[in-house]
Design an enzyme around this catalytic site. Structure first.
Site, PDB file in Angstrom:
ATOM      1  N   HIS A  34       0.858  -1.186   0.000  1.00 47.72           N
ATOM      2  CA  HIS A  34       0.000   0.000   0.000  1.00 47.72           C
ATOM      3  C   HIS A  34       0.894   1.235   0.000  1.00 47.72           C
ATOM      4  O   HIS A  34       2.133   1.114  -0.076  1.00 47.72           O
ATOM      5  CB  HIS A  34      -0.957  -0.013   1.197  1.00 47.72           C
ATOM      6  CG  HIS A  34      -0.275  -0.253   2.516  1.00 47.72           C
ATOM      7  ND1 HIS A  34       0.570   0.665   3.095  1.00 47.72           N
ATOM      8  CD2 HIS A  34      -0.308  -1.314   3.366  1.00 47.72           C
ATOM      9  CE1 HIS A  34       1.019   0.203   4.244  1.00 47.72           C
ATOM     10  NE2 HIS A  34       0.516  -1.009   4.432  1.00 47.72           N
ATOM     11  N   GLY A  36       1.849   3.150   2.251  1.00 47.59           N
ATOM     12  CA  GLY A  36       2.838   3.171   3.323  1.00 47.59           C
ATOM     13  C   GLY A  36       4.131   2.502   2.887  1.00 47.59           C
ATOM     14  O   GLY A  36       5.219   3.049   3.051  1.00 47.59           O
ATOM     15  N   HIS A  37       4.007   1.295   2.324  1.00 47.00           N
ATOM     16  CA  HIS A  37       5.190   0.604   1.800  1.00 47.00           C
ATOM     17  C   HIS A  37       5.872   1.440   0.712  1.00 47.00           C
ATOM     18  O   HIS A  37       7.101   1.567   0.678  1.00 47.00           O
ATOM     19  CB  HIS A  37       4.808  -0.747   1.182  1.00 47.00           C
ATOM     20  CG  HIS A  37       4.253  -1.742   2.129  1.00 47.00           C
ATOM     21  ND1 HIS A  37       2.938  -2.152   2.101  1.00 47.00           N
ATOM     22  CD2 HIS A  37       4.832  -2.428   3.146  1.00 47.00           C
ATOM     23  CE1 HIS A  37       2.736  -3.053   3.043  1.00 47.00           C
ATOM     24  NE2 HIS A  37       3.859  -3.230   3.688  1.00 47.00           N
ATOM     25  N   GLN A  61       7.043 -15.857  11.892  1.00 45.19           N
ATOM     26  CA  GLN A  61       6.547 -14.792  12.767  1.00 45.19           C
ATOM     27  C   GLN A  61       5.044 -14.875  13.004  1.00 45.19           C
ATOM     28  O   GLN A  61       4.467 -14.026  13.670  1.00 45.19           O
ATOM     29  CB  GLN A  61       6.918 -13.415  12.215  1.00 45.19           C
ATOM     30  CG  GLN A  61       6.202 -13.001  10.947  1.00 45.19           C
ATOM     31  CD  GLN A  61       6.799 -11.739  10.360  1.00 45.19           C
ATOM     32  OE1 GLN A  61       7.940 -11.739   9.890  1.00 45.19           O
ATOM     33  NE2 GLN A  61       6.045 -10.650  10.394  1.00 45.19           N
ATOM     34  N   LYS A 149       4.321   2.476  11.996  1.00 39.44           N
ATOM     35  CA  LYS A 149       3.078   1.863  12.471  1.00 39.44           C
ATOM     36  C   LYS A 149       3.421   0.640  13.328  1.00 39.44           C
ATOM     37  O   LYS A 149       2.826   0.396  14.361  1.00 39.44           O
ATOM     38  CB  LYS A 149       2.183   1.462  11.300  1.00 39.44           C
ATOM     39  CG  LYS A 149       0.899   0.739  11.746  1.00 39.44           C
ATOM     40  CD  LYS A 149       0.009   0.384  10.581  1.00 39.44           C
ATOM     41  CE  LYS A 149       0.604  -0.713   9.741  1.00 39.44           C
ATOM     42  NZ  LYS A 149       0.559  -2.050  10.415  1.00 39.44           N
ATOM     43  N   ILE A 176       1.787   6.275   7.371  1.00 42.21           N
ATOM     44  CA  ILE A 176       0.983   6.838   6.283  1.00 42.21           C
ATOM     45  C   ILE A 176      -0.464   6.436   6.540  1.00 42.21           C
ATOM     46  O   ILE A 176      -0.757   5.268   6.809  1.00 42.21           O
ATOM     47  CB  ILE A 176       1.444   6.306   4.906  1.00 42.21           C
ATOM     48  CG1 ILE A 176       2.942   6.592   4.717  1.00 42.21           C
ATOM     49  CG2 ILE A 176       0.633   6.942   3.783  1.00 42.21           C
ATOM     50  CD1 ILE A 176       3.328   8.056   4.695  1.00 42.21           C
ATOM     51  N   SER A 185      -2.485  -0.416   6.266  1.00 40.80           N
ATOM     52  CA  SER A 185      -2.027  -1.748   6.649  1.00 40.80           C
ATOM     53  C   SER A 185      -2.443  -2.740   5.582  1.00 40.80           C
ATOM     54  O   SER A 185      -3.510  -2.602   4.969  1.00 40.80           O
ATOM     55  CB  SER A 185      -2.657  -2.152   7.992  1.00 40.80           C
ATOM     56  OG  SER A 185      -2.451  -3.530   8.244  1.00 40.80           O
TER      57      SER A 185
END
Length: 279
Positions: A34, A36-37, A61, A149, A176, A185
């Site tokens: 998205h 943000g990335h 994880q 985030k 973002i 996210s």
């Protein structure tokens, strides 16, 4: 923009680039990209000669097998989005490339991975440290970019880099947000239309909380945030903690630390969303 799937191949390419004196910036992702990335990729492209982006859904994880199965995988769309940012290399390995044999390393991060997400998701940050340290070894970046985030994750990665004496500069980048304030996210795509409409209540409440510091004690503010979000039938707070932004130790009094951050996880249907705000 070149796509590489094999560890040996990307190591060879990076070795040649380093021999030419090129600096390497690295953005590790699990895909479902998205804005943000993409902002991390843009920052890396501006500040390094070569930018490498990895797309790898890391199994170690995930402490919930269902979460691993449902994690969004959108490789074709991801590559299309990345083409606008113009990174140089996209590393998309299979699991057996990253883990040719089981990774049995156990990291000790003290308080950093025993609170908040670490407490709720045992083993999660150990898996993060396993994969990021492996990726750092493969890519050998000078700079690596992570979104704030995932604030606790950034703290853990910084500590891991220090503990392993890795020569990588960890660069945290701002959250973002969508127009309505929801932190971007990869998990947002899992929300139904109604859940998505109501999820913005999380950031809205955190922003209001910043204005109440002078009126409420730490415990009163925490209680207010939880109650305010839980009033919404679509949302259920898993935890909200106010911590020191370096040690992640819980703050009980506003005077305990000059650098405080409020970290929250909210269950929206079956989807967990995290966010944070500085105080």
């Amino acid at each position: 923009m070149e796509t590489v799937k094999l560890v040996a191949e990307i190591k060879s390419k990076i070795s040649k680039l380093k021999a030419e004196g090129k600096t390497i910036g690295f953005v590790p992702t699990m895909g479902a990209l998205h804005k943000g990335h993409l902002s991390l990729v843009d920052t890396s492209v501006k500040n390094n000669d070569i930018t490498v982006v990895s797309i790898f859904v890391n199994p170690t994880q995930f402490n919930n097998p269902e979460d691993l199965l449902t994690y969004p995988r959108t490789i074709e769309e991801d590559l299309e989005k990345l083409s606008d940012c113009k990174p140089d290399l996209i590393f998309i390995p299979e699991v057996n490339e990253i883990y040719p044999e089981p990774d049995t390393r156990i990291f000790d991060f003290g308080v950093l991975d025993r609170v908040m997400e670490g407490k709720k998701r045992p083993g999660h940050f150990n898996g993060v440290a396993q994969v990021v340290s492996k990726l750092f070894d493969i890519v050998s970046p000078e700079n690596a970019y992570f979104g704030q985030k995932d604030f606790q994750q950034v703290a853990v990665i910084k500590q891991m880099t220090k503990d392993l004496k890795l020569n990588v500069n960890i660069v945290p980048c701002p959250i973002i947000r969508e127009k309505d304030g929801l932190a971007m996210s990869s998990r947002n795509v899992l929300l139904s239309e109604d859940q998505r409409k109501n999820a913005c209540k999380i950031s809205e409440t955190l922003f209001k909380a910043r204005n109440l510091v002078a009126e409420l004690s730490v415990s009163q503010l925490k209680e207010w945030v939880v109650e305010e979000i839980n009033k919404n039938n679509y949302l259920s707070v898993e935890y909200f903690e106010i911590v020191n932004d370096t040690t992640l130790e819980v703050i009980n009094d506003w005077n305990e630390s000059n650098n405080k951050i409020g970290c929250i996880t909210v269950q929206v249907g079956k989807t967990r969303l995290i966010d944070n705000v500085t105080f």
